[in-house]
Scaffold this motif. Structure first.
Motif, mmCIF file in Angstrom:
data_model
loop_
_atom_site.group_PDB
_atom_site.id
_atom_site.type_symbol
_atom_site.label_atom_id
_atom_site.label_comp_id
_atom_site.label_asym_id
_atom_site.label_seq_id
_atom_site.Cartn_x
_atom_site.Cartn_y
_atom_site.Cartn_z
ATOM 1 N N VAL A 141 9.448 4.357 -14.754
ATOM 2 C CA VAL A 141 8.609 5.553 -14.644
ATOM 3 C C VAL A 141 7.854 5.773 -15.963
ATOM 4 O O VAL A 141 6.977 4.954 -16.277
ATOM 5 C CB VAL A 141 9.431 6.776 -14.197
ATOM 6 N N ILE B 217 9.486 -1.752 -16.114
ATOM 7 C CA ILE B 217 8.898 -0.404 -16.234
ATOM 8 C C ILE B 217 9.871 0.575 -15.599
ATOM 9 O O ILE B 217 10.376 0.323 -14.503
ATOM 10 C CB ILE B 217 7.569 -0.320 -15.437
ATOM 11 N N THR C 150 0.826 -1.217 0.000
ATOM 12 C CA THR C 150 0.000 0.000 0.000
ATOM 13 C C THR C 150 0.855 1.260 0.000
ATOM 14 O O THR C 150 0.496 2.270 0.600
ATOM 15 C CB THR C 150 -0.930 0.004 1.231
ATOM 16 N N GLY D 35 3.279 4.208 -2.306
ATOM 17 C CA GLY D 35 2.907 5.228 -3.282
ATOM 18 C C GLY D 35 2.424 4.661 -4.602
ATOM 19 O O GLY D 35 1.359 5.045 -5.105
ATOM 20 N N VAL D 36 3.181 3.744 -5.196
ATOM 21 C CA VAL D 36 2.818 3.209 -6.515
ATOM 22 C C VAL D 36 1.494 2.447 -6.432
ATOM 23 O O VAL D 36 0.592 2.622 -7.268
ATOM 24 C CB VAL D 36 3.939 2.289 -7.049
ATOM 25 N N ILE E 165 8.359 -3.553 -11.460
ATOM 26 C CA ILE E 165 8.612 -2.168 -11.073
ATOM 27 C C ILE E 165 9.630 -2.037 -9.952
ATOM 28 O O ILE E 165 10.515 -1.176 -9.999
ATOM 29 C CB ILE E 165 7.277 -1.515 -10.630
ATOM 30 N N LYS F 231 -4.426 -1.212 6.865
ATOM 31 C CA LYS F 231 -4.180 -0.639 5.539
ATOM 32 C C LYS F 231 -5.083 -1.299 4.494
ATOM 33 O O LYS F 231 -5.539 -0.636 3.555
ATOM 34 C CB LYS F 231 -2.713 -0.810 5.151
ATOM 35 N N ILE G 92 11.781 -3.372 -6.106
ATOM 36 C CA ILE G 92 12.643 -4.346 -5.444
ATOM 37 C C ILE G 92 12.516 -4.210 -3.929
ATOM 38 O O ILE G 92 13.496 -4.287 -3.201
ATOM 39 C CB ILE G 92 14.118 -4.190 -5.890
ATOM 40 N N SER H 232 -1.297 -6.695 1.621
ATOM 41 C CA SER H 232 -0.615 -5.795 2.550
ATOM 42 C C SER H 232 -0.213 -6.594 3.780
ATOM 43 O O SER H 232 -0.781 -7.645 4.059
ATOM 44 C CB SER H 232 -1.536 -4.638 2.953
ATOM 45 N N SER H 233 0.755 -6.049 4.519
ATOM 46 C CA SER H 233 1.137 -6.645 5.801
ATOM 47 C C SER H 233 0.197 -6.210 6.913
ATOM 48 O O SER H 233 0.300 -6.701 8.037
ATOM 49 C CB SER H 233 2.564 -6.211 6.152
ATOM 50 N N HIS I 268 3.574 4.071 6.313
ATOM 51 C CA HIS I 268 2.745 5.019 5.561
ATOM 52 C C HIS I 268 1.786 4.291 4.612
ATOM 53 O O HIS I 268 1.975 3.127 4.270
ATOM 54 C CB HIS I 268 3.630 5.992 4.769
ATOM 55 N N TYR J 140 -0.579 -10.464 3.362
ATOM 56 C CA TYR J 140 0.506 -11.366 2.916
ATOM 57 C C TYR J 140 1.361 -11.861 4.079
ATOM 58 O O TYR J 140 2.085 -12.841 3.947
ATOM 59 C CB TYR J 140 1.366 -10.725 1.824
HETATM 60 N N1 LIG Z 1 10.717 1.042 -11.885
HETATM 61 C C1 LIG Z 1 10.257 2.248 -11.599
HETATM 62 O O1 LIG Z 1 10.148 3.103 -12.464
HETATM 63 C C2 LIG Z 1 9.824 2.546 -10.213
HETATM 64 C C3 LIG Z 1 9.078 3.707 -9.950
HETATM 65 C C4 LIG Z 1 8.584 3.903 -8.665
HETATM 66 C C5 LIG Z 1 8.879 2.978 -7.669
HETATM 67 N N2 LIG Z 1 9.664 1.918 -7.965
HETATM 68 C C6 LIG Z 1 9.955 0.898 -6.968
HETATM 69 O O2 LIG Z 1 8.698 0.333 -6.585
HETATM 70 C C7 LIG Z 1 8.751 -0.019 -5.222
HETATM 71 C C8 LIG Z 1 7.625 0.704 -4.505
HETATM 72 O O3 LIG Z 1 7.889 2.085 -4.492
HETATM 73 P P1 LIG Z 1 6.998 3.051 -3.606
HETATM 74 O O4 LIG Z 1 7.549 4.420 -3.795
HETATM 75 O O5 LIG Z 1 5.552 2.789 -3.862
HETATM 76 O O6 LIG Z 1 7.390 2.525 -2.157
HETATM 77 P P2 LIG Z 1 6.737 2.772 -0.766
HETATM 78 O O7 LIG Z 1 5.755 3.873 -0.809
HETATM 79 O O8 LIG Z 1 7.857 2.889 0.219
HETATM 80 O O9 LIG Z 1 5.959 1.407 -0.495
HETATM 81 C C9 LIG Z 1 6.257 0.640 0.598
HETATM 82 C C10 LIG Z 1 5.174 -0.433 0.807
HETATM 83 O O10 LIG Z 1 5.405 -1.555 -0.016
HETATM 84 C C11 LIG Z 1 4.907 -2.718 0.621
HETATM 85 N N3 LIG Z 1 5.873 -3.813 0.655
HETATM 86 C C12 LIG Z 1 7.104 -3.838 1.192
HETATM 87 N N4 LIG Z 1 7.640 -5.059 1.068
HETATM 88 C C13 LIG Z 1 6.703 -5.809 0.455
HETATM 89 C C14 LIG Z 1 6.631 -7.175 0.092
HETATM 90 N N5 LIG Z 1 7.652 -8.027 0.307
HETATM 91 N N6 LIG Z 1 5.500 -7.608 -0.510
HETATM 92 C C15 LIG Z 1 4.474 -6.768 -0.768
HETATM 93 N N7 LIG Z 1 4.484 -5.487 -0.415
HETATM 94 C C16 LIG Z 1 5.586 -5.016 0.188
HETATM 95 C C17 LIG Z 1 4.536 -2.319 2.028
HETATM 96 O O11 LIG Z 1 3.120 -2.207 2.057
HETATM 97 P P3 LIG Z 1 2.303 -2.699 3.335
HETATM 98 O O12 LIG Z 1 2.762 -1.824 4.458
HETATM 99 O O13 LIG Z 1 0.899 -2.477 2.930
HETATM 100 O O14 LIG Z 1 2.628 -4.146 3.539
HETATM 101 C C18 LIG Z 1 5.216 -0.968 2.208
HETATM 102 O O15 LIG Z 1 4.520 -0.141 3.087
HETATM 103 C C19 LIG Z 1 10.170 0.347 -4.742
HETATM 104 O O16 LIG Z 1 11.010 -0.785 -4.871
HETATM 105 C C20 LIG Z 1 10.590 1.413 -5.709
HETATM 106 O O17 LIG Z 1 11.979 1.525 -5.827
HETATM 107 C C21 LIG Z 1 10.139 1.682 -9.202
#
Ligand SMILES: NC(=O)c1ccc[n+]([C@@H]2O[C@H](COP(=O)([O-])OP(=O)(O)OC[C@H]3O[C@@H](n4cnc5c(N)ncnc54)[C@H](OP(=O)(O)O)[C@@H]3O)[C@@H](O)[C@H]2O)c1
Length: 337
Positions: free
Chosen positions: A285, A283, A169, A171-172, A258, A196, A260, A191-192, A328, A211
């Motif tokens: 951005v 992907i 849950t 940003g993406v 997307i 949320k 890691i 989600s954990s 968050h 999960y």
């Molecule tokens: N390739 C691209 O262009 C691109 C662009 C944007 C972001 N990203 C990547 O996408 C990821 C998410 O970015 P974000 O900005 O959305 O991050 P974020 O806001 O920090 O999202 C964190 C949330 O992801 C969930 N999460 C963490 N580990 C998980 C797992 N093992 N399984 C399922 N959910 C998990 C958790 O949700 P819950 O608390 O609900 O469990 C955590 O609160 C990052 O790795 C980021 O680097 C890549």
């Protein structure tokens, strides 16, 4: 003007708020006064590990900013002082497919970032923001929103009635839920946190799975599609979740790769991908053209980005610490001015 700078490999607590010389836009550039900057997981990992990314010191972090144009360089057309704009994650990706050259224009990485009171950007590196959005809301769009939009629209848009699996849950994923709402797609969200998941249901999620309590969440996701599998996965977990996401996907489905969040190494079965004819698509951005289309949809549907918390400019370090805590829901934003 003041800017936050990465000045060492000391992590978030070593970020420094420093004075930089005032800026003037050159030919083809604009000077932007920044009002808000949102943070992304990538910004956090950049600050935590600048060395393996070969970042020079100092580097200003962050790709995402919203603000107003306060000066135009020679030759800039179609823009005016006072225009409300956001930064583009890639300063020079107007449209079309990505290339290595485009990747070298990422803000807060290959190029200096935007956690500063002012920034000079190429005119093609900013984009008008939907009129109904506040500075804070507009600052959430350049990375997380555009990534979710790209994942749901390429190589073809998710169709109404299709099922999309969203992980977590952050940003993406929260933006992906909001876009699925307007595209008529049904979501299954993991989600954990049950709290949320309840918020995601309020936002429109059809089905939710914890999960942490259900390590076999991919089986549950399949069952929720009568054993067929989901049409698309917005895969932010990476190595620790990818194989499960592939298992949850239907024959002929798509996995938009997307993130890691679960680490950088893991095992994936090429046989599953091949036998199920699944498309796994990286992907990064998105282009300015995709950003423009996304903004049109956001404006038409008066979509409001979900902001969990905002922070004062001087308190930027706390925002990154908050992201590392992962408590968050949606986005974290820093007010700049
Ligand atoms: N390739 C691209 O262009 C691109 C662009 C944007 C972001 N990203 C990547 O996408 C990821 C998410 O970015 P974000 O900005 O959305 O991050 P974020 O806001 O920090 O999202 C964190 C949330 O992801 C969930 N999460 C963490 N580990 C998980 C797992 N093992 N399984 C399922 N959910 C998990 C958790 O949700 P819950 O608390 O609900 O469990 C955590 O609160 C990052 O790795 C980021 O680097 C890549």
């Amino acid at each position: 003007m003041r800017a936050w700078e990465i000045i060492s490999d000391g992590g978030v607590d070593a970020l420094a708020l420093n004075e930089r010389p005032d800026l003037e836009p050159g030919p083809g550039q604009v000077l932007m006064k920044i009002h808000a900057s949102s943070i992304n997981y990538r910004d956090l990992t950049t600050i935590e590990d600048p060395v393996s990314r070969k970042l020079p010191f100092p580097t200003v972090p962050n790709s995402d900013a919203a603000g107003e144009i306060v000066a135009l360089g020679a030759g800039v057309e179609g823009m005016a002082v006072g225009d409300r704009v956001a930064s583009c994650f890639f300063e020079d990706w107007p449209a079309g497919p990505i290339s290595a050259a485009i990747m070298n224009t990422a803000l807060g990485g290959a190029r200096q970032g935007v956690l500063a009171e002012h920034v000079v950007l190429n005119a093609g590196g900013v984009i008008p923001i939907p009129p109904h959005l506040s500075w804070r809301q507009a600052a959430t769009l350049p990375c997380a929103a555009l990534t979710a939009w790209h994942a749901l629209n390429q190589p073809h848009p998710v169709r109404p009635g299709e099922t999309v699996l969203l992980l977590g849950t952050g940003g993406v994923s929260v933006f992906a839920q909001q876009f699925c709402n307007i595209m008529g797609a049904r979501t299954i969200v993991t989600s954990s946190s049950d709290a949320k998941l309840a918020r995601m249901r309020t936002l429109g999620a059809a089905e939710t799975i914890n999960y942490r309590n259900n390590p076999d969440w991919e089986r549950d996701a399949r069952q929720l599609t009568r054993g067929i599998g989901v049409d698309r996965v917005v895969e932010v977990g990476g190595p620790g979740t990818l194989q499960k996401s592939i298992s949850a996907t239907r024959v002929g489905g798509h996995v938009a790769l997307i993130g890691i969040l679960s680490g950088v190494a893991g095992t994936v079965s090429p046989t599953d991908i091949m036998r199920k004819s699944i498309t796994v698509r990286g992907i990064y951005v998105g282009s300015r053209q995709m950003f423009s289309e996304m903004n049109a949809a956001i404006a038409h549907h008066r979509l409001d980005p979900v902001i969990d918390e905002s922070f004062a400019f001087e308190d930027a370090r706390t925002a990154y610490h908050r992201m590392r805590e992962a408590a968050h829901f949606g986005k974290l934003v820093i007010d700049v001015s």
